[in-house]
Design a protein around this motif. Sequence first.
Motif, PDB file in Angstrom:
ATOM      1  N   THR A 146       9.812   4.068  -1.538  1.00 24.22           N
ATOM      2  CA  THR A 146       8.535   4.127  -0.848  1.00 24.22           C
ATOM      3  C   THR A 146       7.424   3.983  -1.883  1.00 24.22           C
ATOM      4  O   THR A 146       7.463   4.651  -2.922  1.00 24.22           O
ATOM      5  CB  THR A 146       8.388   5.470  -0.103  1.00 24.22           C
ATOM      6  OG1 THR A 146       9.492   5.625   0.791  1.00 24.22           O
ATOM      7  CG2 THR A 146       7.089   5.524   0.688  1.00 24.22           C
ATOM      8  N   VAL A 147       6.464   3.120  -1.606  1.00 22.94           N
ATOM      9  CA  VAL A 147       5.368   2.899  -2.547  1.00 22.94           C
ATOM     10  C   VAL A 147       4.573   4.190  -2.700  1.00 22.94           C
ATOM     11  O   VAL A 147       4.101   4.774  -1.716  1.00 22.94           O
ATOM     12  CB  VAL A 147       4.446   1.750  -2.074  1.00 22.94           C
ATOM     13  CG1 VAL A 147       3.257   1.599  -3.005  1.00 22.94           C
ATOM     14  CG2 VAL A 147       5.230   0.442  -1.988  1.00 22.94           C
ATOM     15  N   TYR A 148       4.457   4.643  -3.935  1.00 23.82           N
ATOM     16  CA  TYR A 148       3.709   5.845  -4.276  1.00 23.82           C
ATOM     17  C   TYR A 148       2.327   5.483  -4.819  1.00 23.82           C
ATOM     18  O   TYR A 148       1.355   6.154  -4.532  1.00 23.82           O
ATOM     19  CB  TYR A 148       4.499   6.652  -5.312  1.00 23.82           C
ATOM     20  CG  TYR A 148       3.834   7.928  -5.737  1.00 23.82           C
ATOM     21  CD1 TYR A 148       3.887   9.055  -4.930  1.00 23.82           C
ATOM     22  CD2 TYR A 148       3.149   8.013  -6.941  1.00 23.82           C
ATOM     23  CE1 TYR A 148       3.282  10.235  -5.311  1.00 23.82           C
ATOM     24  CE2 TYR A 148       2.534   9.182  -7.336  1.00 23.82           C
ATOM     25  CZ  TYR A 148       2.606  10.298  -6.511  1.00 23.82           C
ATOM     26  OH  TYR A 148       1.995  11.464  -6.890  1.00 23.82           O
ATOM     27  N   ALA A 149       2.252   4.384  -5.589  1.00 22.23           N
ATOM     28  CA  ALA A 149       0.988   3.916  -6.149  1.00 22.23           C
ATOM     29  C   ALA A 149       1.102   2.424  -6.430  1.00 22.23           C
ATOM     30  O   ALA A 149       2.187   1.916  -6.701  1.00 22.23           O
ATOM     31  CB  ALA A 149       0.655   4.664  -7.441  1.00 22.23           C
TER      32      ALA A 149
ATOM     33  N   LYS B  40       0.840  -1.183   0.000  1.00 19.50           N
ATOM     34  CA  LYS B  40       0.000   0.000   0.000  1.00 19.50           C
ATOM     35  C   LYS B  40       0.881   1.242   0.000  1.00 19.50           C
ATOM     36  O   LYS B  40       2.077   1.181   0.311  1.00 19.50           O
ATOM     37  CB  LYS B  40      -0.948   0.003   1.191  1.00 19.50           C
ATOM     38  CG  LYS B  40      -0.257   0.060   2.533  1.00 19.50           C
ATOM     39  CD  LYS B  40      -1.239  -0.111   3.665  1.00 19.50           C
ATOM     40  CE  LYS B  40      -0.590  -0.099   5.023  1.00 19.50           C
ATOM     41  NZ  LYS B  40       0.526  -0.968   5.226  1.00 19.50           N
ATOM     42  N   LYS B  41       0.305   2.361  -0.373  1.00 20.32           N
ATOM     43  CA  LYS B  41       1.025   3.624  -0.439  1.00 20.32           C
ATOM     44  C   LYS B  41       1.685   3.912   0.914  1.00 20.32           C
ATOM     45  O   LYS B  41       1.081   3.730   1.964  1.00 20.32           O
ATOM     46  CB  LYS B  41       0.058   4.753  -0.807  1.00 20.32           C
ATOM     47  CG  LYS B  41       0.743   6.068  -1.040  1.00 20.32           C
ATOM     48  CD  LYS B  41      -0.211   7.103  -1.566  1.00 20.32           C
ATOM     49  CE  LYS B  41       0.538   8.401  -1.837  1.00 20.32           C
ATOM     50  NZ  LYS B  41      -0.311   9.396  -2.479  1.00 20.32           N
TER      51      LYS B  41
ATOM     52  N   LYS C 227      10.478   8.937  -9.531  1.00 22.46           N
ATOM     53  CA  LYS C 227       9.568   7.816  -9.346  1.00 22.46           C
ATOM     54  C   LYS C 227       9.865   6.761 -10.407  1.00 22.46           C
ATOM     55  O   LYS C 227      10.133   7.090 -11.551  1.00 22.46           O
ATOM     56  CB  LYS C 227       8.123   8.294  -9.441  1.00 22.46           C
ATOM     57  CG  LYS C 227       7.771   9.213  -8.277  1.00 22.46           C
ATOM     58  CD  LYS C 227       6.360   9.667  -8.320  1.00 22.46           C
ATOM     59  CE  LYS C 227       6.023  10.538  -7.136  1.00 22.46           C
ATOM     60  NZ  LYS C 227       6.847  11.723  -6.991  1.00 22.46           N
TER      61      LYS C 227
END
Length: 64
Positions: free
Chosen positions: A19-22, A5-6, A37
């Motif tokens: 870090t997860v952005y989407a 998850k974000k 990104k």
Amino acid sequence: VASLKKGDEVATQGGILGTVYAVEEKIVVLDVGGGTKLRVLRSQVAGAWREGTVSSEPPKAEGK
């Protein structure tokens, strides 16, 4: 990896940290810092990155 998850910090199979952005069906967009990104195949995310350890790896045996 199924529960990404974000905001999660992750490591890829290739050693990229971000870090997860989407999260999409087959792609994860990682924020790797400096406004950069990266689109990464979801299958190439090794797992959560915490304190220098990829969580999907088994703990290393300690020698005596």
